[in-house]
Design a protein around this motif. Sequence first.
Motif, PDB file in Angstrom:
ATOM      1  N   GLU A  52      18.352   8.566 -19.336  1.00  0.00           N
ATOM      2  CA  GLU A  52      18.175   9.000 -20.723  1.00  0.00           C
ATOM      3  C   GLU A  52      16.745   8.767 -21.197  1.00  0.00           C
ATOM      4  O   GLU A  52      16.115   9.644 -21.802  1.00  0.00           O
ATOM      5  CB  GLU A  52      19.159   8.241 -21.616  1.00  0.00           C
ATOM      6  CG  GLU A  52      18.977   8.526 -23.095  1.00  0.00           C
ATOM      7  CD  GLU A  52      19.825   7.611 -23.965  1.00  0.00           C
ATOM      8  OE1 GLU A  52      20.462   8.138 -24.886  1.00  0.00           O
ATOM      9  OE2 GLU A  52      19.844   6.380 -23.716  1.00  0.00           O
ATOM     10  N   ARG A  53      16.204   7.593 -20.927  1.00  0.00           N
ATOM     11  CA  ARG A  53      14.856   7.249 -21.361  1.00  0.00           C
ATOM     12  C   ARG A  53      13.804   8.091 -20.638  1.00  0.00           C
ATOM     13  O   ARG A  53      12.825   8.527 -21.239  1.00  0.00           O
ATOM     14  CB  ARG A  53      14.582   5.760 -21.156  1.00  0.00           C
ATOM     15  CG  ARG A  53      15.417   4.841 -22.039  1.00  0.00           C
ATOM     16  CD  ARG A  53      15.117   4.965 -23.532  1.00  0.00           C
ATOM     17  NE  ARG A  53      13.791   4.551 -23.897  1.00  0.00           N
ATOM     18  CZ  ARG A  53      13.447   3.343 -24.300  1.00  0.00           C
ATOM     19  NH1 ARG A  53      14.362   2.405 -24.417  1.00  0.00           N
ATOM     20  NH2 ARG A  53      12.194   3.063 -24.599  1.00  0.00           N
TER      21      ARG A  53
ATOM     22  N   GLU B 106      19.125  -4.042 -21.611  1.00  0.00           N
ATOM     23  CA  GLU B 106      20.117  -4.153 -22.678  1.00  0.00           C
ATOM     24  C   GLU B 106      21.097  -5.262 -22.330  1.00  0.00           C
ATOM     25  O   GLU B 106      21.288  -5.589 -21.158  1.00  0.00           O
ATOM     26  CB  GLU B 106      20.902  -2.844 -22.820  1.00  0.00           C
ATOM     27  CG  GLU B 106      20.051  -1.648 -23.177  1.00  0.00           C
ATOM     28  CD  GLU B 106      20.883  -0.388 -23.299  1.00  0.00           C
ATOM     29  OE1 GLU B 106      20.816   0.231 -24.363  1.00  0.00           O
ATOM     30  OE2 GLU B 106      21.602  -0.038 -22.345  1.00  0.00           O
TER      31      GLU B 106
ATOM     32  N   SER C 120      22.347   5.408 -16.135  1.00  0.00           N
ATOM     33  CA  SER C 120      22.450   6.411 -17.205  1.00  0.00           C
ATOM     34  C   SER C 120      21.446   6.138 -18.321  1.00  0.00           C
ATOM     35  O   SER C 120      20.846   7.072 -18.869  1.00  0.00           O
ATOM     36  CB  SER C 120      23.871   6.488 -17.747  1.00  0.00           C
ATOM     37  OG  SER C 120      24.293   5.236 -18.220  1.00  0.00           O
ATOM     38  N   HIS C 121      21.225   4.872 -18.653  1.00  0.00           N
ATOM     39  CA  HIS C 121      20.250   4.539 -19.703  1.00  0.00           C
ATOM     40  C   HIS C 121      18.834   4.862 -19.233  1.00  0.00           C
ATOM     41  O   HIS C 121      18.028   5.418 -19.988  1.00  0.00           O
ATOM     42  CB  HIS C 121      20.361   3.055 -20.089  1.00  0.00           C
ATOM     43  CG  HIS C 121      19.381   2.639 -21.135  1.00  0.00           C
ATOM     44  ND1 HIS C 121      19.429   3.101 -22.436  1.00  0.00           N
ATOM     45  CD2 HIS C 121      18.314   1.812 -21.070  1.00  0.00           C
ATOM     46  CE1 HIS C 121      18.427   2.563 -23.124  1.00  0.00           C
ATOM     47  NE2 HIS C 121      17.737   1.784 -22.318  1.00  0.00           N
TER      48      HIS C 121
ATOM     49  N   TYR D  94      24.499  -6.777 -21.381  1.00  0.00           N
ATOM     50  CA  TYR D  94      25.474  -6.164 -20.489  1.00  0.00           C
ATOM     51  C   TYR D  94      26.511  -7.214 -20.113  1.00  0.00           C
ATOM     52  O   TYR D  94      26.199  -8.405 -20.034  1.00  0.00           O
ATOM     53  CB  TYR D  94      24.759  -5.644 -19.230  1.00  0.00           C
ATOM     54  CG  TYR D  94      25.553  -4.670 -18.410  1.00  0.00           C
ATOM     55  CD1 TYR D  94      25.605  -3.330 -18.755  1.00  0.00           C
ATOM     56  CD2 TYR D  94      26.247  -5.086 -17.282  1.00  0.00           C
ATOM     57  CE1 TYR D  94      26.329  -2.420 -17.993  1.00  0.00           C
ATOM     58  CE2 TYR D  94      26.970  -4.192 -16.522  1.00  0.00           C
ATOM     59  CZ  TYR D  94      26.998  -2.853 -16.879  1.00  0.00           C
ATOM     60  OH  TYR D  94      27.722  -1.968 -16.118  1.00  0.00           O
TER      61      TYR D  94
ATOM     62  N   THR E 163      21.020   0.257 -16.861  1.00  0.00           N
ATOM     63  CA  THR E 163      21.961   1.107 -16.132  1.00  0.00           C
ATOM     64  C   THR E 163      21.257   2.401 -15.743  1.00  0.00           C
ATOM     65  O   THR E 163      20.268   2.815 -16.376  1.00  0.00           O
ATOM     66  CB  THR E 163      23.199   1.448 -16.974  1.00  0.00           C
ATOM     67  OG1 THR E 163      22.782   2.187 -18.130  1.00  0.00           O
ATOM     68  CG2 THR E 163      23.960   0.184 -17.386  1.00  0.00           C
TER      69      THR E 163
END
Length: 154
Positions: A146-147, A8, A142-143, A10, A140
């Motif tokens: 999540e994925r 993404e 966290s990303h 950033y 990141t």
Amino acid sequence: MRARDLAEKYETVGLESDAMDAARLMAEHRLPALLVVDDQGAPKAILPASQMIKILVPGYVIEDPTLAAVVDERHADRLCAALKDRKVRDCLSKTTPPPVVAAPDDTALEVAAQMARARSPLVAVAEKDKAGVHLLGVITASHLLERLLAAGAA
């Protein structure tokens, strides 16, 4: 999932960027770290928000946290003065390892393994060619989590 698909846009800063501006960027966007790039835009280092906090806190308080209780709020409000006239380069630890850089075709597991091994909150995704290194984006922790969780639920 490949790194190029997970990457993404950033926020990045240069080595000569103003440290106060970098801290504001972290705070405004609630970033766990900033990617520091060189003059050509290639990943150079990762500046964690915790490192910026460490610069703000006086050394004697880090060594003995009980002293924090005796620092009055008026003095505490001036902690950010420690960033005045500093560059991002000055905020990097002398032992800062190079950033983790994933290739665009690396799998999510490869990225996760690199991130875990380096204990890094983010991984840069970059292509290398004859002209140099081209940053595609950042993944990141966290990303990525999540994925991975979404893929595991499917």
